[in-house]
Motif scaffolding. Structure first.
Motif, mmCIF file in Angstrom:
data_model
loop_
_atom_site.group_PDB
_atom_site.id
_atom_site.type_symbol
_atom_site.label_atom_id
_atom_site.label_comp_id
_atom_site.label_asym_id
_atom_site.label_seq_id
_atom_site.Cartn_x
_atom_site.Cartn_y
_atom_site.Cartn_z
ATOM 1 N N GLU A 84 0.818 -1.209 0.000
ATOM 2 C CA GLU A 84 0.000 0.000 0.000
ATOM 3 C C GLU A 84 0.853 1.261 0.000
ATOM 4 O O GLU A 84 0.455 2.297 -0.565
ATOM 5 C CB GLU A 84 -0.947 0.008 1.206
ATOM 6 N N ASP A 85 2.026 1.202 0.645
ATOM 7 C CA ASP A 85 2.917 2.356 0.653
ATOM 8 C C ASP A 85 3.421 2.671 -0.750
ATOM 9 O O ASP A 85 3.618 3.838 -1.103
ATOM 10 C CB ASP A 85 4.109 2.097 1.592
ATOM 11 N N TYR A 86 3.640 1.607 -1.526
ATOM 12 C CA TYR A 86 4.050 1.808 -2.916
ATOM 13 C C TYR A 86 2.922 2.449 -3.726
ATOM 14 O O TYR A 86 3.150 3.386 -4.499
ATOM 15 C CB TYR A 86 4.460 0.472 -3.520
ATOM 16 N N ASP B 33 0.606 4.396 -2.719
ATOM 17 C CA ASP B 33 0.405 5.796 -2.331
ATOM 18 C C ASP B 33 1.337 6.748 -3.074
ATOM 19 O O ASP B 33 1.039 7.949 -3.184
ATOM 20 C CB ASP B 33 0.615 5.958 -0.821
ATOM 21 N N LEU B 34 2.448 6.238 -3.581
ATOM 22 C CA LEU B 34 3.420 7.086 -4.273
ATOM 23 C C LEU B 34 3.141 7.208 -5.766
ATOM 24 O O LEU B 34 3.772 8.016 -6.444
ATOM 25 C CB LEU B 34 4.838 6.528 -4.075
ATOM 26 N N PRO C 153 -2.141 9.726 -8.795
ATOM 27 C CA PRO C 153 -3.537 9.273 -8.658
ATOM 28 C C PRO C 153 -4.189 8.863 -9.968
ATOM 29 O O PRO C 153 -4.994 7.926 -9.993
ATOM 30 C CB PRO C 153 -4.236 10.502 -8.044
ATOM 31 N N ARG D 151 -2.906 5.239 -10.799
ATOM 32 C CA ARG D 151 -2.963 4.189 -9.775
ATOM 33 C C ARG D 151 -3.868 3.033 -10.200
ATOM 34 O O ARG D 151 -3.522 1.856 -10.026
ATOM 35 C CB ARG D 151 -3.449 4.801 -8.466
#
Length: 262
Positions: free
Chosen positions: A92-94, A96-97, A100, A103
């Motif tokens: 999930e951290d990946y 978020d980067l 948008p 994604r």
């Protein structure tokens, strides 16, 4: 000869144990030349890999699908605009980067690779750095499956392609400007041809009108109509000059224009 008798110890001295065999030291010697060579070779390979990753703006990653843990190389954190050790270490951290707008396609590509028989995927997408800058990367991954075919791990590389994308965009813009220039050139040639043909018509109109004007000198009412034809021909000639100027085939005659006049 008889053994020499040792003198008795002085009073108060600690008693000595009975003398036995002299002490011995046992040494174990191992040849580590090969292991040292292997260790040195591994260090050299690690250095070469680090240099290759840095020079190619590439990072490597590994994702344990069962635990959700993601491991990144130091180079990969730099590509994502993070300081060393700043990455959270989760899938999930990946996500978020990722930009948008990209994604959704990235998640769909990864899920498709996990569910299909294909063991690899490749996708280009944008990143949104913490400082607001946008970068382009090319992400490639390979799926590792268990004996039952279940995906258990993914590994891959990420390459910064921002400069390549900028070059591609500049090339597309240049090609579009070239196409636009070619279209304008075609329009100019068409306008030039029309202007020449129209000028030939005006020449005939003006010539005939002037001959008619010379024969109607005694009929003022008719001369007004002839003068109207000549005035219209003059306006047509001005239009012809404008078309030739647009087609780069005429002499430009700049004029002062007062924009305050209405």
């Amino acid at each position: 000869p008889p053994a020499r008798r040792q003198p008795p110890p002085p009073p108060g001295a600690p008693s000595q144990p009975d003398s036995g065999p002299p002490p011995r030291l046992v040494f174990l010697v191992t040849d580590i030349t090969e292991s040292a060579r292997i260790e040195r070779r591994m260090t050299e390979n690690a250095d070469w890999l680090r240099i290759a990753l840095e020079s190619s703006q590439m990072g490597i990653w590994s994702w344990n699908i069962e635990s959700g843990e993601v491991r990144w190389s130091d180079e990969l954190e730099q590509l994502f605009g993070l300081a060393a050790g700043e990455f959270g270490g989760k899938y999930e951290d990946y996500l978020d980067l990722i930009h948008p707008d990209d994604r959704g396609p990235v998640v769909a590509t990864i899920e498709s690779s996990l569910q299909s028989e294909s063991e690899a995927y490749e996708i280009e997408h944008r990143l949104l750095w913490p400082d607001g800058r946008v970068r382009w990367i090319e992400a490639r991954g390979s799926v590792v499956r268990s004996e039952t075919g279940q995906p258990i791990q993914m590994t891959g590389t990420v390459t910064d392609i921002t400069e390549r994308k900028s070059a591609e965009r500049a090339l597309r813009d240049s090609e579009e400007r070239l196409r636009q220039s070619q279209r304008m050139e075609s329009v100019g040639r068409l306008a030039g041809g029309i202007a020449h043909d129209f000028n030939n018509l005006l020449t005939a109109i003006v010539g005939c009108s002037e001959l008619l004007q010379s024969r109607l000198s005694d009929r003022p009412e008719a001369l007004e109509f002839v003068q109207g034809i000549l005035d219209a021909a003059d306006r047509g000639a001005e239009l012809t000059r404008q078309l030739l100027t647009f087609a780069h085939q005429g002499v430009v005659q700049p004029q002062i224009v007062d924009l305050n006049q209405r």
